[in-house]
Scaffold this active site. Structure first.
Site, PDB file in Angstrom:
ATOM      1  CE  LYS A 234      -0.074   0.402   3.543  1.00 18.57           C
ATOM      2  NZ  LYS A 234      -1.191   0.809   2.659  1.00 18.57           N
ATOM      3  CG  ASP A 239       0.927   5.246   0.215  1.00 18.39           C
ATOM      4  OD1 ASP A 239       1.693   5.312  -0.771  1.00 18.39           O
ATOM      5  OD2 ASP A 239      -0.183   4.661   0.191  1.00 18.39           O
ATOM      6  CE  LYS A 246      -1.762   7.392  -1.021  1.00 19.44           C
ATOM      7  NZ  LYS A 246      -3.021   6.718  -1.375  1.00 19.44           N
ATOM      8  CG  ASP A 257      -0.435   3.859   4.200  1.00 21.49           C
ATOM      9  OD1 ASP A 257      -1.528   3.339   4.527  1.00 21.49           O
ATOM     10  OD2 ASP A 257       0.109   3.659   3.100  1.00 21.49           O
ATOM     11  CG  ASP A 316      -1.425   5.083  -3.996  1.00 21.19           C
ATOM     12  OD1 ASP A 316      -0.833   4.912  -2.916  1.00 21.19           O
ATOM     13  OD2 ASP A 316      -2.388   5.850  -4.140  1.00 21.19           O
ATOM     14  CD  GLU A 318       1.429   1.673  -0.314  1.00 20.51           C
ATOM     15  OE1 GLU A 318       0.778   1.969  -1.326  1.00 20.51           O
ATOM     16  OE2 GLU A 318       1.012   1.875   0.840  1.00 20.51           O
ATOM     17  NE  ARG A 320      -3.422  -3.940  -3.164  1.00 21.39           N
ATOM     18  CZ  ARG A 320      -4.623  -3.629  -3.658  1.00 21.39           C
ATOM     19  NH1 ARG A 320      -5.188  -4.413  -4.549  1.00 21.39           N
ATOM     20  NH2 ARG A 320      -5.251  -2.553  -3.270  1.00 21.39           N
TER      21      ARG A 320
END
Ligand code: BES
Ligand code: ZN
Ligand code: ZN
Length: 473
Positions: A234, A239, A246, A257, A316, A318, A320
């Protein structure tokens, strides 16, 4: 940058003996020492407490030897890579391990020593003097080269994570992968921006399109023969959460992230540097989950590479999404092993904390090898299940899949189940929900970016793919 601190001193260097002593073994060890040493250690109160470090002078006032305490058995099981702490306490100089560890403990301790040399001080004006860091002569019985490779790879992972998002966007992540590819003669192809749509990678596009830092898929290949190993990481360079933004406290660390990408890049470096006989592929969706008029919205339905539709119930979730397309692409080739690493869920931290990433696999041999590898390599992991009864939680009704089941129960498991929908052919698939960060300093692990799981995977792969992959003529 100071890679020399990730290496041992030359075997022929003059060196100071370093004795490592546990509290139970202290009396027996003192009996082996000359009276001068015993008197000094008694005078300064050396009790072999965890991390206690004492230098013993010789008759001329020079440094005769150093002693480092390991504490008692209980203290030892609470920590790992204890020797890492010695590096920060000893005066500069070259040391050799004179006593203290069994042969099978040495690799972990020596790695701890090297990893303790890591600093992220690119942005500091005062760096505290480079020459002052002590060095260790590699004992001949240890596999010095392998340990140096592991340390250098972990340094790369840490540097990538620690670099602020302003200097580590999708483009800079690409540059880092290109630099690594250059070093090992690997090939990289990159799919950018709208080409992600033309190449049928729509979820990577949807997550990354709101940022003016163009989203991309990095695809590295190395090696021409042997089993196919594909690593997916990833690479969300920052993020924000997207439109489901967030709160500040949750966003603070989100430069990390891309920790999954950084970890698979480190793992790829290990495999290439050790010259494994494999066909390696590394896939990194490199994006920024940002906010603008073109951002994906809650409620949008996207169609993934493999045709499944996904309702975006939380922008959020994102990770996956970008991994779905990358995993579907990886799966088309049916690799012999498919490893996915991601800072995927806060729920994994709630379940197991920052030091123990969960992994998921349906392959029992791989699971066993990973758990063994985690122990041998001092790289903690814990298996969690792809619990099929939770499948309905990721099926919302108006699309095939929901990226953010309401209620958030078993959040790490439902995220793993989501990813598994994109891996149809590959038998040996494992997904790691890592944290990628050391919250407070421990031996060999300064506070900051951290690779997790890479060494355990490196240990496990020859177990399941055959030992031949390691022995290249
Ligand atoms: N990058 C985060 C997960 C994360 C947060 C990892 C903190 C490590 C530390 C991920 O993209 C995310 O925000 N996941 C959400 C999913 C939820 C909305 C279903 C989460 O875990 O809260
Ligand atoms: Zn997120
Ligand atoms: Zn994320």
């Amino acid at each position: 940058m100071r890679q020399s601190h990730a290496a041992f001193a030359a075997p022929d260097s003059a060196s100071i003996p370093l004795h490592v002593v546990g509290s139970e073994g202290l009396t027996a060890w003192l009996d082996t020492q000359p009276e001068r040493v015993r008197t000094w250690l008694e005078a300064v109160g050396f009790a072999a407490k965890t991390g206690q470090t004492v230098c013993v002078p010789d008759a001329a006032g020079g440094l005769a030897l150093a002693v480092f305490g390991l504490g008692d058995a209980q203290a030892r099981v609470r920590g790992r890579m204890a020797l890492g702490a010695a590096r920060g306490k000893l005066p500069r100089g070259i040391y050799h391990l004179a006593s203290g560890f069994e042969d099978d403990e040495l690799p972990e301790q020596l790695l701890g020593w090297l990893l303790a040399g890591y600093r992220f001080d690119r942005f500091r004006h005062r760096t505290g003097g480079d020459a002052d860091i002590p060095a260790l002569k590699a004992p001949p019985r240890a596999e010095a080269r392998r340990i140096e490779v592991l340390a250098a790879a972990e340094w790369l992972t840490r540097d990538l994570i620690n670099t602020p998002a302003s200097q580590m966007g999708p483009e800079e992540l690409e540059t880092s992968v290109l630099a690594l590819a250059d070093e090992f003669d690997a090939q990289v192809s990159v799919t950018y921006g709208d080409d992600l749509l033309h190449e049928n990678l729509p979820l990577i596009h949807a997550v990354g399109r709101a940022s003016d830092r163009i989203p991309r898929l990095l695809d590295l290949r190395w090696g021409h023969e042997g089993p196919r190993i594909t690593l997916v990481g990833k690479g969300v360079c920052f993020d924000t959460g997207g439109l489901n933004i967030k709160p500040g406290a949750s966003m603070g660390l989100m430069k990390k992230d891309m920790g999954g990408a950084a970890t698979v890049i480190g793992l790829a470096m290990m495999i290439m540097a050790l010259d494994w006989k494999v066909r390696l592929r590394v896939l990194i969706p490199a994006v920024e989950n940002s906010i603008s008029g073109s951002a994906m919205r809650p409620g949008d339905i996207l169609t993934a590479r493999n045709g499944l539709t996904v309702e975006v119930n939380n922008t959020d979730a994102e990770g996956r999404l970008v991994l779905a397309d990358a995993l579907a692409l990886a799966d088309e080739e049916n690799p012999d092993a498919l490893i996915c690493m991601a800072t995927l869920t806060g729920a994994a931290r709630v379940a197991l904390g920052p030091d123990l990433p969960p992994f998921y696999t349906d392959d029992e041999d791989l699971a066993l090898a990973l758990s063994d590898g985690a122990m041998v390599e001092a790289d903690p992991l814990w298996r969690l299940p792809f619990h099929a009864p939770y499948e309905p939680l990721i099926e919302p009704g108006i699309a095939d899949l929901d990226n953010a089941p309401s209620g958030g129960m078993a959040g790490s498991i439902t995220a793993a189940l989501f990813l598994r929908r994109f891996v149809q052919k590959t038998r040996r698939f494992a997904h790691f929900d890592i944290y990628g960060w050391q919250p407070s300093a421990m031996p060999g692990r300064p506070k900051g970016g951290q690779g997790q799981g890479a060494r355990a995977v490196l240990w496990a792969l020859p177990e399941v793919l055959g030992p031949d992959i390691e022995n290249r003529e």
